[in-house]
Structure formats: C-alpha cells, structure tokens
Design an enzyme around this catalytic site. Structure first.
Site, short mmCIF file in Angstrom:
data_model
loop_
_atom_site.label_atom_id
_atom_site.label_comp_id
_atom_site.label_asym_id
_atom_site.label_seq_id
_atom_site.Cartn_x
_atom_site.Cartn_y
_atom_site.Cartn_z
N PRO A 321 14.13 4.45 -25.73
CA PRO A 321 12.80 4.61 -26.34
C PRO A 321 12.04 3.29 -26.36
O PRO A 321 12.60 2.24 -26.70
CB PRO A 321 13.12 5.05 -27.77
CG PRO A 321 14.46 4.44 -28.05
CD PRO A 321 15.20 4.41 -26.74
N GLY A 322 10.78 3.33 -25.95
CA GLY A 322 9.94 2.14 -26.07
C GLY A 322 8.84 2.45 -27.07
O GLY A 322 8.85 2.02 -28.22
N ARG A 323 7.91 3.31 -26.62
CA ARG A 323 6.79 3.75 -27.44
C ARG A 323 7.23 4.27 -28.82
O ARG A 323 6.61 3.96 -29.82
CB ARG A 323 6.09 4.87 -26.68
CG ARG A 323 4.85 5.43 -27.33
CD ARG A 323 4.50 6.77 -26.66
NE ARG A 323 4.70 6.74 -25.22
CZ ARG A 323 3.75 6.52 -24.33
NH1 ARG A 323 2.52 6.34 -24.72
NH2 ARG A 323 4.04 6.50 -23.04
N ARG A 360 -5.35 2.03 -22.00
CA ARG A 360 -4.77 3.38 -21.90
C ARG A 360 -5.83 4.48 -21.89
O ARG A 360 -5.67 5.49 -21.23
CB ARG A 360 -3.74 3.62 -22.99
CG ARG A 360 -2.49 2.76 -22.80
CD ARG A 360 -1.35 3.13 -23.74
NE ARG A 360 -0.84 4.45 -23.46
CZ ARG A 360 -1.11 5.54 -24.15
NH1 ARG A 360 -1.92 5.48 -25.20
NH2 ARG A 360 -0.62 6.70 -23.81
N TYR A 364 -5.49 6.55 -18.64
CA TYR A 364 -4.83 7.86 -18.75
C TYR A 364 -5.64 8.86 -19.56
O TYR A 364 -5.10 9.91 -19.92
CB TYR A 364 -3.49 7.76 -19.49
CG TYR A 364 -2.54 6.68 -19.08
CD1 TYR A 364 -2.07 6.59 -17.77
CD2 TYR A 364 -2.04 5.78 -20.02
CE1 TYR A 364 -1.15 5.63 -17.42
CE2 TYR A 364 -1.13 4.81 -19.67
CZ TYR A 364 -0.68 4.75 -18.38
OH TYR A 364 0.23 3.80 -18.04
N CYS A 391 -17.89 -5.20 -18.83
CA CYS A 391 -18.95 -4.74 -17.93
C CYS A 391 -18.46 -3.56 -17.12
O CYS A 391 -18.24 -3.66 -15.91
CB CYS A 391 -19.37 -5.88 -17.02
SG CYS A 391 -20.04 -7.22 -17.96
N GLU A 392 -18.31 -2.45 -17.79
CA GLU A 392 -17.71 -1.27 -17.17
C GLU A 392 -18.00 -0.11 -18.11
O GLU A 392 -17.66 -0.16 -19.29
CB GLU A 392 -16.20 -1.52 -17.07
CG GLU A 392 -15.35 -0.40 -16.59
CD GLU A 392 -15.18 -0.45 -15.08
OE1 GLU A 392 -14.92 0.60 -14.51
OE2 GLU A 392 -15.35 -1.53 -14.50
N TYR A 421 2.28 -0.46 -24.99
CA TYR A 421 1.44 -0.41 -23.79
C TYR A 421 0.00 -0.83 -24.03
O TYR A 421 -0.90 -0.39 -23.34
CB TYR A 421 1.51 1.00 -23.14
CG TYR A 421 2.93 1.41 -22.87
CD1 TYR A 421 3.68 0.76 -21.89
CD2 TYR A 421 3.56 2.40 -23.62
CE1 TYR A 421 5.00 1.09 -21.67
CE2 TYR A 421 4.88 2.74 -23.40
CZ TYR A 421 5.60 2.08 -22.42
OH TYR A 421 6.90 2.40 -22.21
C1 LIG Z 1 8.92 3.45 -19.37
C2 LIG Z 1 10.36 3.71 -19.42
C3 LIG Z 1 10.99 3.90 -20.65
C4 LIG Z 1 10.26 3.92 -21.96
O1 LIG Z 1 9.32 4.91 -22.04
P1 LIG Z 1 8.63 5.20 -23.47
O2 LIG Z 1 7.63 6.26 -23.15
O3 LIG Z 1 8.00 3.94 -23.92
O4 LIG Z 1 9.71 5.65 -24.38
C5 LIG Z 1 12.36 4.09 -20.65
N1 LIG Z 1 13.07 4.09 -19.50
C6 LIG Z 1 12.49 3.90 -18.30
C7 LIG Z 1 13.33 3.88 -17.10
C8 LIG Z 1 11.12 3.71 -18.22
O5 LIG Z 1 10.56 3.53 -17.02
#
Ligand SMILES: *Cc1c(COP(=O)(O)O)cnc(C)c1O
Length: 463
Positions: A321-323, A360, A364, A391-392, A421
C-alpha cells in the site's frame, strides 16, 4: 470528459457535465472525517488545526502553498496495516506515493518494509535508514547501474519485470559473487480501478511478464536455472484506487495457479506471493474505503482458500500500500488569490499553487474536496472551481466543489487527501517552486522537505 493529456496551451472550458457534482453540502464548515487526517479539527475560533497546530500559524511560519502532514496519523495507518497483516505477512510501503527521509524513519520504526522503483528512491531509502534487506526494488527498466547499486546494498528483493532483466540481475549478482533474492512480476489479465475490475483485461501494458501464452512459466524456468538468482515468489499488482476485493480474488486465483504449475514442473513451492498495492482512499465524501484489517482478512482468506484447493502450502503474503497509508495523512494549504465569478456558470477561485503541486486532477480527472480553513462562514454555498496559477487552462485542482460565497482573497483553503502522488509528482512548471512538506504532531510543526528556492532552480541552470 477526456481522460487523456492534451497538448500544452489553452484548453477550452468544458460544459458542466450533468451529475458531475453533488448537491451543496448542508454545512460548508463541517469537516468530513473520512477525507481529513485524523487530528484535523476546527477549533472554537473557527480555524482548522492539525496535530494541535492552527493553519494560520502554519501559513505564517512556512508560507503557502504547503503540504501539511499529520505524523501521528501516518504512524497510526502504517501500524494498522502492520498489525492487520501480522507476523506471517509483510507490508511494503510504496515509496513512489511520497518518500522522504523522515517518512523512511517512521516506516522503519513502525516495522514496515519499503518499495522503491528508481536509484533516487533507493538512495533516499538507504539514507533514511531503512535496512537494505527490508527494501524491494521495482521498475520496468532498471538500469544496470541501479541494479548493481541495489545488489551491492543488499536489498531484500528485486522484482524482475522482463526477460532482459532476469538475465541482467543474474549477471550482476554473479559478477558480485552473490545470489540475489528475486520475485517475478506477472500480469494476470486483471485490471482493477475503484468499484470495477475486468478479469479479461488485455495484458497491454508495460509492466510485468504476461501469464498468457506460457510467458510467465518460461520466465520462472529461466530464473530457476540461473545461479545468480534465488526465486522467492511471484508478484502481481492489478491497479489503483481499488475499493472492491473481487479483482484480487481473480488475481490470487491465477497467481496460485502458476505456483501450482511451478510445483508440478519443477518440484518447488515458491515461498512468497506479493499482491501489490492499489487500495483506495476517500478523496470525497462519496468514497468508502475499507479498513486495513478487513483487507488483510479478505486477502489472507482468498490466498488460503486458493492454496488449499491447489494443495499448496500457503505462501507468505506481502502487500504494497502506498496511497492507503500516506494519502489521507496530508492536506495542501493554499491562499486564495483572485476570484472570478461567472454568472450562471461557476466561480473560479485561484490559489497560489496548482498543477505543479497536484497534477492528479489534470492527469487523471481525479476528484478532490476543499474547505475554507482560516475561518467559518455562514454565507450561501457557491459552485466553485479551484484552479492554480499556471499558464494552462487545464490547471485545475478541484473541478467542481462548493465554497462559501463570501470567500475572499487572503482566505486559506485546504485540499485534503493530498499525501500521495502530489509532492512525489510535483514539477517546476512555470518555474514555480515546489512547496514544503510540514509535519505536525503534538502542537509542533517542522519541515521535513523544505520549500524550493530560486537558488535551487538556478543551481541546475548552468548558464
Ligand atoms: C504504484 C504501486 C503500488 C502502490 O500503489 P498505491 O495505489 O499507492 O497503493 C504498489 N505496488 C506497485 C508495484 C506499484 O506500481
């Protein structure tokens, strides 16, 4: 709405798509717990504070825009993931969401591991004190120099992403007289985003080796033969901002199928399976993310069930997990600059940052919330679009939202859930200086990534 990038230059305003925004909230001063960091409150004087520090003080001391990160919340979320998965699993924080040395230290202290996907992220991870054996190295085009650095440092695993890389990593490890632990990243034909997933997605993407056509099996065959590699598992990552677990179910089924084929062909049961990241968070009140313990329970059950059916020993699970860890822990604090009401359309509210600190929305069509945080207001809601200073025309931070009609230049507004992100994707477009990251806790605020200066900009420009 186009989801694709558009050429630099003006983009004409789109007509308001029907149903793109909800009705105005009943109370514009309310802060939905779901989208704000845990210690965010509105004090008696109407000013929002986080970690016991008021936004006025933050703006005064550190300037705006600024990313304000709730350290206690970050640690609590990291710990919740760690605890939910327990001792038989590993949690790798995806560093690409947001990485700094302070964050690396918090992760190390909370018992998490760390994913990196470039030499720069690896350098930050090592410099922040993450033990190399707790680092995983990702990426579809790691350079030989990056691979060499990672093997020399002793990273815990390299996630192999292509046939060339199998050979490259084996060669580097062997010439350094070592054996590198590796996983193979496969694409299982599942693509998951928010509430939907496609089980028959084309493996039409740059990452990973397709399961289809026996390619993944061939990759395993090669990896098992090479002296420089110790193949410890299979990796699969199916998407981002996912709320529904059924995509993971199909992915796990297919990965376990491969593990079974490997056992039948080679007589080895690989000890690990990595299910990637991509778990969703709440950007607006409409999003309902799952808690880490629910996710851990679901994933553990899915893998257990699949392995039992295939008569395999259940492998050690890892997730990335990142987000879901850093996303909700920060908001971006902006000062309102100019305000342009367009009769019958909406009001454009310009802030002192924009697409350089949050790409983002432009990239997206991401949705965000926003609130007036330097005071309360009992004015009527006005339909607003929060835009940046670039400027966009596509420089939009929050496409459709409601803010109080008495909003004025100098007011502070904040966009929650910008921990992931945003700083990590920040740019210098228009030579705008990237904002600092200010960590707050227990009434104290400190800079963990300082604001860029004109000197920083000019240092790269050698004239
Ligand atoms: C981007 C990524 C993550 C993390 O994704 P989240 O949406 O931030 O949880 C984990 N593993 C891989 C391989 C990724 O490319």
């Amino acid at each position: 709405m186009s989801r694709s990038a558009h050429p630099a230059g003006p983009r004409h305003a789109d007509v308001l798509p029907e149903g793109h925004y909800s009705a105005p909230p009943t109370d514009l001063n309310a802060l939905d717990r779901k989208v704000w960091a845990q210690t965010v409150t509105r004090d008696d004087d109407g000013v929002v504070s986080v970690g016991g520090v008021g936004v006025g003080r933050i703006a005064e001391e550190f300037g705006t825009p600024a990313y304000v990160l709730d350290e206690a919340d970050f640690r609590a979320r990291a710990r919740a993931w760690r605890t939910a998965f327990g001792e038989d699993a590993d949690v790798f924080y995806a560093g690409k969401a947001f990485l700094s040395r302070a964050v690396v230290r918090w992760l190390a202290e909370e018992g998490l591991n760390l994913d990196v996907c470039s030499g720069g992220e690896l350098a930050t991870a090592l410099s922040g004190g993450m033990p190399a054996e707790r680092i995983a190295f990702h990426g579809n085009n790691k350079s030989v120099a990056e691979i060499t650095r990672a093997v020399e440092a002793g990273v815990g695993r390299i996630v192999l992403d292509s046939f060339q890389e199998i050979a490259r990593v084996a060669h580097v490890a062997q010439s350094l007289g070592t054996r590198q632990k590796v996983q193979i990243r496969i694409t299982v034909g599942v693509e998951a985003h928010t509430h939907e997933f496609i089980a028959t997605a084309h493996e039409d993407q740059k990452f990973g080796i397709p399961l289809a056509g026996g390619q993944a099996a061939e990759a395993v065959r090669r990896a098992l033969q090479l002296d420089g590699l110790e193949l410890i598992g299979i990796h699969s990552h199916i998407g981002s901002q996912i709320f529904d677990m059924s995509g993971f179910e199909v992915a796990a089924h297919r990965v376990v199928g491969l593990l079974k084929d490997i056992r039948d062909e080679h007589g080895v049961e690989l000890p690990e399976i990595d299910l990637g990241g991509g778990l969703g968070i709440a950007y607006t009140s409409d999003d309902d993310p799952r808690e880490p313990h629910e996710i851990a329970k679901a994933l553990t059950e899915i893998v257990g069930r699949e392995c039992e059916a295939a008569r395999l020993r259940t492998p050690r699970i890892s997730v990335e997990p990142g987000r879901a860890i850093v996303g909700p822990t920060a908001f971006t604090l902006y000062e309102v600059g100019t305000i342009k009401p367009l009769e019958g359309l909406r009001t454009y509210v310009s802030v002192d940052g924009g697409m350089s600190d949050n790409i983002r929305t432009a990239l997206y069509d991401a949705e965000y919330s926003v609130a007036l945080v330097s005071r309360v207001s009992d004015a009527e809601p006005m339909l607003a679009r929060v835009v940046g200073k670039h400027c966009e025309s596509g420089d939009i931070v929050v496409r459709d939202t409601f803010l109080p009609a008495d909003l004025a230049p100098g007011d502070l507004i904040a966009v929650p859930a910008t921990g992931a992100y945003c700083r990590s994707m920040a740019s210098n477009y228009n030579h705008v200086l990237r904002p600092p990251v200010v960590a707050v806790q227990d009434g104290e605020a400190r800079v963990i990534v300082r604001r860029e200066t004109e000197e920083d900009l000019l240092r790269l420009d050698v004239g």
